[in-house]
Enzyme design. Structure first.
Site, short mmCIF file in Angstrom:
data_model
loop_
_atom_site.label_atom_id
_atom_site.label_comp_id
_atom_site.label_asym_id
_atom_site.label_seq_id
_atom_site.Cartn_x
_atom_site.Cartn_y
_atom_site.Cartn_z
N ASP A 16 0.85 -1.19 0.00
CA ASP A 16 0.00 0.00 0.00
C ASP A 16 0.89 1.24 0.00
O ASP A 16 2.06 1.18 0.39
CB ASP A 16 -0.91 0.02 1.23
CG ASP A 16 -1.84 1.24 1.23
OD1 ASP A 16 -2.32 1.63 0.15
OD2 ASP A 16 -2.07 1.83 2.30
N SER A 17 0.30 2.35 -0.41
CA SER A 17 1.03 3.62 -0.37
C SER A 17 1.37 4.00 1.07
O SER A 17 2.27 4.80 1.29
CB SER A 17 0.16 4.72 -0.99
OG SER A 17 -1.06 4.81 -0.28
N CYS A 79 -4.17 -1.25 -2.31
CA CYS A 79 -4.30 0.21 -2.43
C CYS A 79 -5.15 0.45 -3.66
O CYS A 79 -4.80 -0.02 -4.76
CB CYS A 79 -2.92 0.83 -2.59
SG CYS A 79 -2.93 2.58 -2.98
N GLU A 164 -5.05 9.36 8.81
CA GLU A 164 -3.61 9.33 9.07
C GLU A 164 -3.25 10.14 10.32
O GLU A 164 -2.29 9.83 11.01
CB GLU A 164 -2.84 9.90 7.86
CG GLU A 164 -2.95 9.05 6.61
CD GLU A 164 -1.78 8.11 6.42
OE1 GLU A 164 -0.68 8.41 6.87
OE2 GLU A 164 -2.01 7.04 5.79
N CYS A 198 -11.38 3.07 -0.89
CA CYS A 198 -10.07 3.51 -0.42
C CYS A 198 -9.80 2.74 0.87
O CYS A 198 -10.68 2.61 1.72
CB CYS A 198 -10.07 5.01 -0.15
SG CYS A 198 -8.57 5.58 0.67
N HIS A 200 -8.29 3.34 3.50
CA HIS A 200 -8.37 4.04 4.80
C HIS A 200 -9.80 4.13 5.32
O HIS A 200 -10.01 4.31 6.52
CB HIS A 200 -7.86 5.48 4.67
CG HIS A 200 -6.38 5.60 4.64
ND1 HIS A 200 -5.62 5.05 3.64
CD2 HIS A 200 -5.51 6.22 5.49
CE1 HIS A 200 -4.34 5.35 3.87
NE2 HIS A 200 -4.26 6.04 4.98
N1 DGL Z 1 -4.29 3.58 0.01
C1 DGL Z 1 -4.86 4.61 -0.83
C2 DGL Z 1 -6.09 4.05 -1.55
O1 DGL Z 1 -6.63 3.01 -1.19
C3 DGL Z 1 -5.24 5.84 -0.06
C4 DGL Z 1 -4.07 6.64 0.42
C5 DGL Z 1 -3.35 7.39 -0.68
O2 DGL Z 1 -3.91 8.32 -1.28
O3 DGL Z 1 -2.22 7.04 -0.93
O4 DGL Z 1 -6.54 4.66 -2.48
#
Ligand code: DGL
Length: 281
Positions: A16-17, A79, A164, A198, A200
């Protein structure tokens, strides 16, 4: 990236990012605790949601290369932004060159597959990062399977920072949670199913429910991704054999180890984790 030796055996890579993919990893590990996993968060360069296609692709490919180097035969892009902007190119262009026996899977298809059974009105809403909405990946995947479904998206740029920064339960979060939901439902009042597109957003689920009419079904994707992975491994015994099974989980971050540990506790129901800091290039 040069071609790698194959076939390798190793852990399942989960990328993931940042931290959001931990919500997916958590569901995968609950369903399949016997497998080994390596989680990689590109925390130093998060968020990806506001970045261009080229940059998200470049960063995601670097992460996949790293997980392949560490022996992962299979990598999950946990992600949505990376799945939306990089997955297809990696599958079609890079994998045949790097090692055609390895696999990279995303989180959008497993979610899209379940939508047809959930919506009665055939009007579905999508809440996601600006990048995922702009990519139209959900629309394309859902329409491949269910062309009769109308998909309406709303970008929620404030939701990732709220999570976050551990502000997702604060009264201040209500304003931004309600704002994006109201905008989505104003675009299409017939929506009866909302995808949280997403990684999060599951942390905002309790708040989201407060502002969504009771008949609207909210889809958090972790469990669907976990079941889809289990199904994939059942259908591909040759890949299943290559995934090692000692119940270990290793955590890697591009940020500092202490910073990762501090924030990971928000996403994981686990007291203590060992983390290693790595560089991606
Ligand atoms: N993990 C990213 C997603 O699911 C969200 C966080 C980001 O923008 O990097 O889109």
């Amino acid at each position: 990236m040069n071609a790698l030796p194959h076939p390798t055996t190793g852990a399942i890579g989960v990328f993931d990012s940042g931290y959001g993919g931990l919500t997916i990893l958590d569901k995968i590990r609950k369903l399949m605790p016997e497998y080994d996993y390596i989680y990689l968060g590109d925390n130093a360069r998060t968020p990806y949601g506001t970045r261009s296609f080229e940059v998200v692709y470049e960063f995601t490919l670097q992460a996949v290369d790293k997980l392949f180097e560490l022996g992962c035969p299979l990598v999950i892009l946990a992600c949505n932004t990376a799945s939306a902007k990089a997955l297809r190119t990696i599958q079609q262009v890079n994998l045949p060159v790097i090692d055609e026996t390895r696999r990279v899977l995303g989180v959008i298809r497993p979610t899209a597959e379940r939508i047809g059974d959930m919506t009665q009105s055939r009007h579905v809403g999508l809440l996601a990062t600006a990048g995922t909405i702009k990519s139209e990946s959900y629309l394309l995947e859902i329409h491949k399977l269910f062309p009769d479904i109308t998909v309406t998206g709303e970008a929620c740029p404030m939701w990732v920072p709220l999570v976050e920064n551990n502000e997702f339960e604060s009264p201040g979060a209500d304003y931004f949670v309600q704002q994006y939901i109201d905008r989505l439902l104003a675009q299409d009042p017939e929506i009866d199913t909302i995808i949280l597109g997403c990684t999060h957003y599951p942390l905002l689920l309790d708040k989201i429910k407060q502002f969504v009419p009771p008949h609207v079904h909210i889809v958090a994707q972790g469990e669907y991704v976990a079941h889809s992975l289990q199904d994939y491994l059942n259908r591909h015994p040759e890949m299943n054999r290559r995934c090692t099974k000692q119940g270990n989980c290793r955590f890697l971050t591009t940020e500092s180890e202490d910073k990762f540990k501090e924030s990971a506790s928000i996403f994981l129901q686990q007291e203590h984790i060992e983390v290693e800091s790595i560089a991606l290039e």
